[in-house]
Design a protein around this motif. Structure first.
Motif, mmCIF file in Angstrom:
data_model
loop_
_atom_site.group_PDB
_atom_site.id
_atom_site.type_symbol
_atom_site.label_atom_id
_atom_site.label_comp_id
_atom_site.label_asym_id
_atom_site.label_seq_id
_atom_site.Cartn_x
_atom_site.Cartn_y
_atom_site.Cartn_z
ATOM 1 N N ALA A 63 0.831 -1.206 0.000
ATOM 2 C CA ALA A 63 0.000 0.000 0.000
ATOM 3 C C ALA A 63 0.865 1.255 0.000
ATOM 4 C CB ALA A 63 -0.931 -0.009 1.214
ATOM 5 N N MET A 64 1.923 1.249 0.805
ATOM 6 C CA MET A 64 2.829 2.401 0.832
ATOM 7 C C MET A 64 3.551 2.565 -0.499
ATOM 8 S SD MET A 64 4.497 2.021 4.649
ATOM 9 C CE MET A 64 5.611 3.409 4.405
ATOM 10 N N GLY A 65 3.898 1.432 -1.118
ATOM 11 C CA GLY A 65 4.575 1.494 -2.412
ATOM 12 C C GLY A 65 3.698 2.112 -3.485
ATOM 13 N N ARG A 66 2.414 1.742 -3.502
ATOM 14 C CA ARG A 66 1.490 2.304 -4.488
ATOM 15 C C ARG A 66 1.246 3.791 -4.219
ATOM 16 N NH1 ARG A 66 -0.914 -1.323 -7.718
ATOM 17 N NH2 ARG A 66 -2.727 0.004 -8.178
ATOM 18 N N TYR A 270 -0.343 7.781 3.033
ATOM 19 C CA TYR A 270 1.003 7.204 3.140
ATOM 20 C C TYR A 270 1.491 7.260 4.593
ATOM 21 C CZ TYR A 270 6.022 6.555 2.474
ATOM 22 O OH TYR A 270 7.307 6.099 2.560
ATOM 23 N N GLU A 271 1.312 8.420 5.250
ATOM 24 C CA GLU A 271 1.787 8.566 6.626
ATOM 25 C C GLU A 271 1.032 7.626 7.572
ATOM 26 O OE1 GLU A 271 4.377 10.027 7.148
ATOM 27 O OE2 GLU A 271 4.621 11.640 5.707
ATOM 28 N N LEU A 272 -0.278 7.475 7.361
ATOM 29 C CA LEU A 272 -1.047 6.573 8.216
ATOM 30 C C LEU A 272 -0.608 5.125 8.029
ATOM 31 C CD1 LEU A 272 -4.654 8.072 7.920
ATOM 32 C CD2 LEU A 272 -3.035 8.297 9.816
ATOM 33 N N GLN A 273 -0.276 4.768 6.796
ATOM 34 C CA GLN A 273 0.246 3.422 6.555
ATOM 35 C C GLN A 273 1.613 3.243 7.211
ATOM 36 O OE1 GLN A 273 -1.379 0.786 5.016
ATOM 37 N NE2 GLN A 273 -3.102 2.206 5.193
ATOM 38 N N SER A 274 2.407 4.308 7.218
ATOM 39 C CA SER A 274 3.704 4.257 7.894
ATOM 40 C C SER A 274 3.516 4.050 9.393
ATOM 41 C CB SER A 274 4.478 5.554 7.628
ATOM 42 O OG SER A 274 5.725 5.537 8.282
ATOM 43 N N ARG A 660 6.493 5.963 16.835
ATOM 44 C CA ARG A 660 5.931 6.914 15.884
ATOM 45 C C ARG A 660 6.993 7.228 14.842
ATOM 46 N NH1 ARG A 660 3.191 12.453 17.806
ATOM 47 N NH2 ARG A 660 1.592 10.972 18.416
ATOM 48 N N PRO A 661 6.722 6.965 13.567
ATOM 49 C CA PRO A 661 7.730 7.212 12.538
ATOM 50 C C PRO A 661 7.903 8.706 12.277
ATOM 51 C CG PRO A 661 5.667 6.564 11.517
ATOM 52 C CD PRO A 661 5.456 6.445 13.008
ATOM 53 N N GLU A 662 9.075 9.061 11.797
ATOM 54 C CA GLU A 662 9.299 10.438 11.367
ATOM 55 C C GLU A 662 8.588 10.656 10.038
ATOM 56 O OE1 GLU A 662 12.975 13.506 10.311
ATOM 57 O OE2 GLU A 662 13.375 11.546 11.192
#
Length: 669
Positions: A63-66, A270-274, A660-662
């Protein structure tokens, strides 16, 4: 300057509550999850297992890749032009978690991603079709001299009309053959390039040797689909190209609209998937049964009570068990979180680049910062360069809006500009002497040997302080005897040899040299007999102790290594001086003792040549500033890592990893 105290926790809860609690922990942002011991899994004989998150992680990564692919596509179709300030600023736009989720759902981020990828595929297909049409048109251009419909070539009954190609080198041979051996055959050359000739052959088939000759010269028949003229076929390809260009233009309009209206939603997705990826990573570190999840980790001690309240609020029915305790100082798995004031914090990057300290160690950031500032300032050694660094970094921090990590790096060089200015004033150097100034302390370009001696003395002081820090750390770890055997003994040995040698060289009181050499002998004996005290046999202890004593020769290299402070300072100064000499040559005042500014005031310099020289000097000194700063940055770091850290700092700690990712595109609060 300190390593943040940590509290270790163990949490047991029902598996159905795990995902919800991990989301709350992620919002808390001050929890480090550690993998549970595999031995526990073995002890439970298969009844407890590691959480299986493989498929979920794969789905999130896809999902992040797409989403990333869609964002890369849309970035090329952004219409909004960024201003100078926006281009250099890199602080991420901020959104709350709720705003992000609302944006993703309300704007249809998933649909926008699929639509973006579909439109990009349409563009790719159109480009492939255009490439095909261009190639067909290129082939048809070679036959456009044939101005009759291709269908007419099939109408004659008594003769056969054939289109074909043959190597250009056989053209003359073909003409001769047809003229002498094929009286009933006609060949018209329509066009040719470097390697191939394009011809039309008309024959009634009665020439006996014609077929074999054509085989010998590699004649290849060409067949066309269609009955119209070649020119009409070319026009069809042109029309096809125009149609595909029109299609691409229409698709690009749609992509620009998506970039304008949906890009932020895709970024939020994208951020939510991260975030989800980090939660799954934490989930993979847990152990579970069919209904129970076991979770372990660390939280800063000053936030431990807040963490307990969070768990209690999220699981109000009490269906959990939470144990907390002070983290063990000797546990190498305790994660490291550094906390320093604004002056020292920018130097944490140097510690992180080398290795995080162990939990039982001192935070070395405040211990290295003064030395690094001193080394860097001396190596740069130019007040003009320091002033430029100060102005540039201060302007950047004030005018632009940076991410915290970027701002910290710029602040790092802003701090280093101050010792650079002070060292330049001490040496009397402003842009390599472009602005004349008497040195406040010493002129290293003239008094080179005193400067080298100062560098070595600086190195001795640095290493002796490092040994003292090693002794302090040994006492902190409950081993005061080790402070004597492993560190004070080297004070005796190295200090005694240095003082004794100086006493002999400068003929000090004989008592001084005698006491110094006695201390050196005591230090050597301590090293021989006690530095390897962990060895079981006396022979091994003495052998390894003697080997450790041999390591004293390495201190000579350590002290000499600090002469790089003088070497780098002089290299930058001489390069700057050479650039100024080039400028004086352009102005025509090489033989004059007057400064550039005095010569200009006295009318010795043509104003036009002065402007040319000054413009050139600006670029040359900026280049020297870059080289000097790069050299000072690297070599100061080398002195810290090898000569300084090597005497007291162990390192090897684990960085505190928040759940929590940057952010990459948005800062989700």
């Amino acid at each position: 300057m300190a390593i943040v105290d940590m509290t270790e926790f163990r949490l047991t809860l029902f598996a159905k509550d795990r995902d919800r609690l991990l989301e709350r922990i992620q919002d808390f942002d001050q929890v480090h999850i550690r993998p549970l011991d595999k031995q526990t899994e073995e002890e439970w004989a298969g009844r407890i297992r590691s959480a299986d998150t493989g498929k979920s992680v794969t789905a999130v990564n896809e999902a992040m890749g797409r989403a990333q692919e869609a964002l890369d596509i849309l970035s090329a179709y952004e219409v909004k032009e960024k201003g100078f300030k926006e281009k250099l600023s890199n602080r991420l736009p901020s959104l709350s978690m709720e705003e992000s989720k609302t944006l993703v759902e309300g704007e249809g981020a998933l649909t926008a991603i699929e639509e973006t990828l579909r439109l990009q595929e349409a563009i790719r297909h159109s480009h492939e079709r255009m490439d095909q049409l261009r190639e067909e048109r290129k082939q048809l251009d070679r036959w456009k001299a044939l101005d009759l419909p291709l269908g007419d070539l099939k109408k004659p009954k008594r003769v056969q009309v054939t289109l074909g190609t043959l190597p250009s080198r056989w053209m003359d041979e073909a003409r001769k053959f047809l003229a002498s051996h094929a009286q009933r055959t006609y060949m018209e050359f329509l066009s040719a390039d470097d390697k191939t000739a394009y011809v039309m052959v008309i024959s009634d088939g009665s020439d006996a040797d014609l077929d074999s000759f054509f085989r010998d010269i590699n004649f290849t028949p060409v067949h066309f689909e269609g009955e119209e003229t070649v020119q009409a076929m070319i026009q069809e390809r042109e029309a096809g190209l125009a149609e595909e260009k029109k299609n691409i233009a229409q698709v690009e309009v749609e992509l620009k609209k998506l970039a304008r209206e949906k890009k932020t939603a895709i970024q939020a997705y994208y951020e939510l998937q991260s975030y989800k990826e980090d939660r799954l990573e934490a989930e993979g570190k847990t152990l579970e049964t069919e209904k129970i999840t076991f979770l372990e980790g660390f939280v800063p001690t000053d936030r431990a009570k807040e963490f307990e309240n969070l768990v209690t609020d999220e699981l109000p029915d009490g269906r959990f068990e939470l144990e907390t305790r002070e983290a063990d100082r000797d546990d190498p798995d305790v994660p490291i979180l550094l906390h320093n004031n604004g002056l020292v914090a920018p130097f944490e990057n140097l510690v992180e680049t080398y290795s995080m300290p162990l939990y039982k160690e001192m935070d070395p950031t405040g211990l290295l910062a003064p030395w690094y500032m001193l080394f860097f300032g001396l190596m740069m050694g130019d007040a003009g360069y320091g002033a430029l660094m100060l102005l540039a970094t201060s302007f950047a921090l004030h005018y632009f809006d940076f991410k915290p990590s970027t701002a910290r790096s710029i602040r790092f060089f802003q701090i280093l500009s101050v010792p650079t200015i002070l060292a330049g004033l001490a040496f009397g150097s402003i842009f390599g002497g472009l602005i004349p100034m008497d040195p406040l302390i010493i002129n290293p370009q003239v008094e080179i040997m005193p400067m080298i001696i100062f560098s070595v003395i600086l190195g001795i002081a640095c290493i002796f302080i490092a040994l003292g820090l090693g002794a302090v750390q040994s006492v902190r770890e409950g081993d005061p005897a080790g402070a004597i055997w492993d560190y004070i003994s080297w004070y005796f040995l190295i200090g005694g040899l240095i003082v004794g040698g100086l006493s002999k060289a400068f003929q000090w009181n004989s008592m001084v040299s005698s006491v110094a050499f006695i201390l050196a002998i005591i230090g050597a004996l301590l090293i021989i007999f006690l530095s390897a005290r962990d060895e079981k046999s006396a022979g091994a202890r003495i052998a390894w102790g003697a080997y450790n004593l041999y390591g004293a020769t390495g201190y000579i290299g350590d002290f000499a290594s600090f002469t790089r402070v003088t070497a780098l300072m002089l290299s930058g100064a001489y390069i700057g001086f050479s650039f100024n000499l080039i400028g004086r040559m352009i102005m025509g005042i090489v033989g004059s003792d007057a400064s550039v500014w005095e010569a200009l005031g006295q009318g010795q310099v043509n104003i036009f040549m002065f402007i040319i020289a000054m413009v050139l000097l600006v670029f040359l000194h900026l280049f020297n500033l870059f080289l000097s700063a790069l050299s000072a940055y690297v070599h100061s770091m080398r002195l810290i890592y090898v000569e300084y850290f090597g005497k007291f700092y162990q390192g090897g700690g684990k960085r505190f990893k928040k759940l929590r990712p940057e952010g990459k595109y948005l800062d989700i609060k």
